[in-house]
Design a protein around this motif. Structure first.
Motif, short mmCIF file in Angstrom:
data_model
loop_
_atom_site.label_atom_id
_atom_site.label_comp_id
_atom_site.label_asym_id
_atom_site.label_seq_id
_atom_site.Cartn_x
_atom_site.Cartn_y
_atom_site.Cartn_z
N ASP A 98 0.76 -7.66 4.67
CA ASP A 98 -0.61 -7.71 5.17
C ASP A 98 -1.38 -6.42 4.87
OD1 ASP A 98 0.94 -6.35 6.98
OD2 ASP A 98 0.03 -7.24 8.74
N SER A 99 -0.98 -5.73 3.81
CA SER A 99 -1.70 -4.58 3.25
C SER A 99 -1.79 -3.38 4.19
CB SER A 99 -3.10 -4.99 2.80
OG SER A 99 -3.02 -6.02 1.88
N ILE A 100 -0.71 -3.09 4.87
CA ILE A 100 -0.64 -1.87 5.66
C ILE A 100 0.38 -0.96 4.99
CG2 ILE A 100 -0.02 -0.86 7.89
CD1 ILE A 100 -0.89 -3.55 9.15
N MET A 101 -0.09 0.23 4.62
CA MET A 101 0.78 1.20 3.98
C MET A 101 1.28 2.18 5.02
SD MET A 101 0.07 3.66 0.75
CE MET A 101 1.37 4.66 0.05
N THR A 102 2.58 2.27 5.14
CA THR A 102 3.20 3.26 6.00
C THR A 102 3.71 4.36 5.09
OG1 THR A 102 3.87 1.53 7.54
CG2 THR A 102 4.98 3.66 7.74
N TRP A 103 3.27 5.58 5.37
CA TRP A 103 3.60 6.70 4.49
C TRP A 103 3.88 7.91 5.38
CZ3 TRP A 103 -0.46 9.05 0.64
CH2 TRP A 103 0.18 9.93 -0.23
#
Length: 153
Positions: free
Chosen positions: A86-91
């Motif tokens: 769902d287009s969530i970037m965890t960085w």
């Protein structure tokens, strides 16, 4: 057992596929992602590897990309990263919404406690031979090419 082998193979292949955003983060050996915000006048470069770690690069005195930290007493550890369906970037310790992406640029947004409450972060893919020297090189594109920005009435 023979009946289940093809099903197992299909599940294994579909689980190992990268989502399109992760695929767009791939770089060639001479490409880097420039981490850029309109608030900072400082560049940092990254590579996102298949091992789900990002590595930080700086430009050394010779104009070459290096993983050597600018401050030798503050080494930079690789950061874990991932992008959900769902287009969530965890960085690292942060989560960003992926607003837009393609093979050359990725726009991320994150919430803040102060106005404007949302900030944007840009990842712009650059070749080693053609990197920008100043943050204003992005912002001043309009100044150098005004004919491309005609107003439509």
């Amino acid at each position: 057992m023979k009946k289940y082998f093809p099903l197992f193979l299909i599940i294994l292949i579909s689980c190992s596929k990268k989502n399109p955003i992760e695929k767009s983060l791939e770089t060639k050996s001479d490409e880097y992602w420039c981490y850029y915000t309109n608030c900072d006048s400082y560049f940092t470069y990254f590579k996102f590897k298949d091992n789900k770690l990002s590595y930080r690069y700086n430009i050394d005195e010779d104009g070459k990309f290096s993983t050597r930290p600018e401050d030798p007493f503050m080494p930079e550890d690789p950061q874990k990263w991932s992008v959900s369906e769902d287009s969530i970037m965890t960085w690292g310790n942060f989560s960003y919404d992926v607003v837009s992406y393609n093979d050359k640029a990725i726009v991320l947004v994150y919430q803040t406690k102060e106005k404007p409450y949302l900030n944007y972060l840009f990842l712009i893919k650059e070749k080693e031979s053609d990197f920008k020297k100043y943050s204003d090189d992005y912002n001043e594109k309009r100044l150098y090419n005004p004919e491309k920005y005609k107003t439509h009435k």
